[in-house]
Design a protein around this motif. Structure first.
Motif, short mmCIF file in Angstrom:
data_model
loop_
_atom_site.label_atom_id
_atom_site.label_comp_id
_atom_site.label_asym_id
_atom_site.label_seq_id
_atom_site.Cartn_x
_atom_site.Cartn_y
_atom_site.Cartn_z
N GLU A 1 0.82 -1.22 0.00
CA GLU A 1 0.00 0.00 0.00
C GLU A 1 0.85 1.26 0.00
N ALA B 1 5.82 3.67 -3.31
CA ALA B 1 5.49 4.80 -4.19
C ALA B 1 5.03 4.34 -5.57
N ASP B 2 4.13 5.11 -6.16
CA ASP B 2 3.60 4.80 -7.49
C ASP B 2 4.71 4.65 -8.53
N ASP B 3 5.79 5.43 -8.36
CA ASP B 3 6.84 5.39 -9.38
C ASP B 3 8.00 4.47 -8.98
N HIS B 4 7.77 3.62 -8.00
CA HIS B 4 8.82 2.67 -7.62
C HIS B 4 9.04 1.69 -8.78
N TRP C 1 7.19 -1.86 -9.47
CA TRP C 1 5.84 -2.09 -10.01
C TRP C 1 5.87 -2.65 -11.42
N ARG D 1 -3.84 -0.92 -6.18
CA ARG D 1 -2.96 0.04 -6.86
C ARG D 1 -3.37 0.04 -8.33
N PHE E 1 -3.00 1.76 -10.97
CA PHE E 1 -2.10 1.99 -12.11
C PHE E 1 -1.50 0.68 -12.63
N LYS F 1 -0.19 -1.30 -16.86
CA LYS F 1 1.11 -1.99 -17.03
C LYS F 1 0.89 -3.47 -17.36
#
Lengths: 301, 301
Positions: free
Chosen positions: B203, B206-209, B212, B244, B246, B250
């Motif tokens: 949770e 970070a979104d840009d890790h 992912w 998540r 996003f 992907k």
């Protein structure tokens, strides 16, 4: 010669078409092989083989298992066609229509591996076991999962030879030979992958060549994944590569290692000698599967 | 308040049991959550919740989707039991028998992911699409493939979270966290695998890790393998990690790359926005799936 009903079976392969007329596996009346050349020439020979029986009205129906891809959607305008096959000249062939109109009997059609699966389930190694899996490892790799006696189908035909499995790059740096996916299952474990790696066919690679452990591992990975997903009650492994019979013991051992006791069913924690097995119909799984399909067609009338 | 028939739905999870009484997704009469403590305590609360409705005779039947493993073989002496779960105190619980005898109504039972799959197919994202796949990616990973409206089952229950997929060791040297298989799908892509790798829960990553992309790649590999094997007509991805949102874009892109145009169906060569989707019933897929199972039980009478 008995006067019972007869059925036709056809196994359409990339190099030859095998045809039989039979009442069942113990009543094979006639059998022939024709080279796969052009659709015109090969199908003319196939029709000439069956015509005497069709004319006598003893031939009830025919079942055809063939290389594909095939259009198996009865609602499609090209139902019964071989579609986009790389086999020169065969793309767009209305194989179902040609056989039915030339012979005047109903023809059931499916992909080759489905016919073999049905043959083995009707009279062979997976008889009485449902669901079952038939996997062929040869020039290509393909599988058919039978549930309720029928090939399980989704939105498109099954192409389980093209699944991704772990590739042991350190021990096996070969990039894989699948033109679409490189190192998918077929790219790593098909006959041509062995030819490309070692410059010799799978048939001639020595029994003690270390590659066989890797080959067994790739096949085992695909089987373990299938077991974890939809655990068949019997797994039949056919195809040219599986002629190397020592592979079976290696594959069974490796499947056990991969499952690692997670599934507690006794079949899966034991030696699997009766679980992962060769075809019982030998080279006739496919043509006899065609006969089984022809018989099912009769029952569906 | 309508006087139509009512059905119970139970989602039995490792941390809580969710219960509803409903006539359908638009007619939810009552809803409650109880902590998963001991079977005695939790099931007493569950029974107390349903008893008033059972007493009025308006509650026709109950559907239960629960963590397992479960004995779902009607011929088995321990049919309806939670079997060898690592959840303390719950192994050997006759959950089906306890509920049926305490409430005097029939109870349908299946694993949690099957209930979610059935809920989504009856009223949610996979409605009208058969076969379909529901996959949950959270604390564990599990999937249910529905064919002909029913969970496809083999010799043992489906454990598709434990399949092996290629592990990108260079970018992701983590050994995997599955106690049985190490780097199987669940060992690489479950919530706990993220916690173990980075010391923080999925949770909060970070979104840009960059991880992912790897996570989406693992999920996409498992989905591409399922598509190549039994191509569902709709894929629903639920569970905590899939919150998540996003990840969906992907995953869809990566599935397309993995299939690489090999399957020519337009659904699989296009953007897949309508093909790989989140649940439409949100956090109620499971309990409403229970209601759907209860309704099926009535129809099977």
């Amino acid at each position: 010669m008995s006067s019972s009903k007869l059925y036709g079976g056809i196994e359409g392969g990339g190099t030859k078409f095998i045809c039989i007329v039979a009442g069942g596996p113990d009543e094979i009346i006639e059998e022939a092989r024709f080279a796969t050349t052009t659709p015109q020439q090969t199908l003319r020979q196939v029709c000439a083989f069956f015509r005497p029986f069709a004319g006598q009205k003893r031939l009830h129906s025919i079942g055809l298992g063939t290389f594909g891809p095939l259009d198996l959607d009865p609602a499609s305008p090209t139902y019964g066609y071989i579609t986009s096959t790389p086999k020169p000249g065969w793309g767009g062939t209305n194989i179902l229509g040609i056989l039915q109109s030339a012979l005047g009997v109903r023809v059931a059609m499916d992909v080759d591996v489905a016919a073999s699966a049905l043959g083995e389930q009707r009279w062979g190694a997976s008889q009485g076991h449902d669901p079952s899996l038939y996997l062929t490892v040869g020039t290509g790799i393909g599988g058919c999962y039978l549930a309720g006696g029928k090939p399980l189908r989704g939105m498109v035909g099954s192409e389980m030879g093209h699944v991704r499995i772990p590739h042991h790059r350190q021990a096996d740096p070969f990039d894989g030979c699948c033109p679409y996916h490189g190192d998918c299952f077929e790219g790593l474990a098909s006959g041509p992958s062995i030819q490309e790696r070692f410059g010799q066919p799978a048939e001639s690679l020595a029994d003690d060549h270390p590659f066989w452990e890797l080959e067994a591992g790739y096949i085992a990975a695909a089987l373990a994944n299938t077991i974890l997903t939809f655990s068949p009650r019997k797994i039949v492994l056919g195809g040219g590569v599986m002629q190397r019979a020592f592979l079976f013991a290696k594959i069974r051992r490796r499947v056990g290692e991969l499952l690692n006791g997670y599934l507690s069913h006794p079949t899966l924690t034991g030696p699997m000698d009766e679980y992962i097995v060769p075809p019982a119909l030998g080279h006739r799984s496919g043509v006899l599967g065609g006969v089984a399909m022809a018989m099912q067609l009769e029952q569906s009338n």
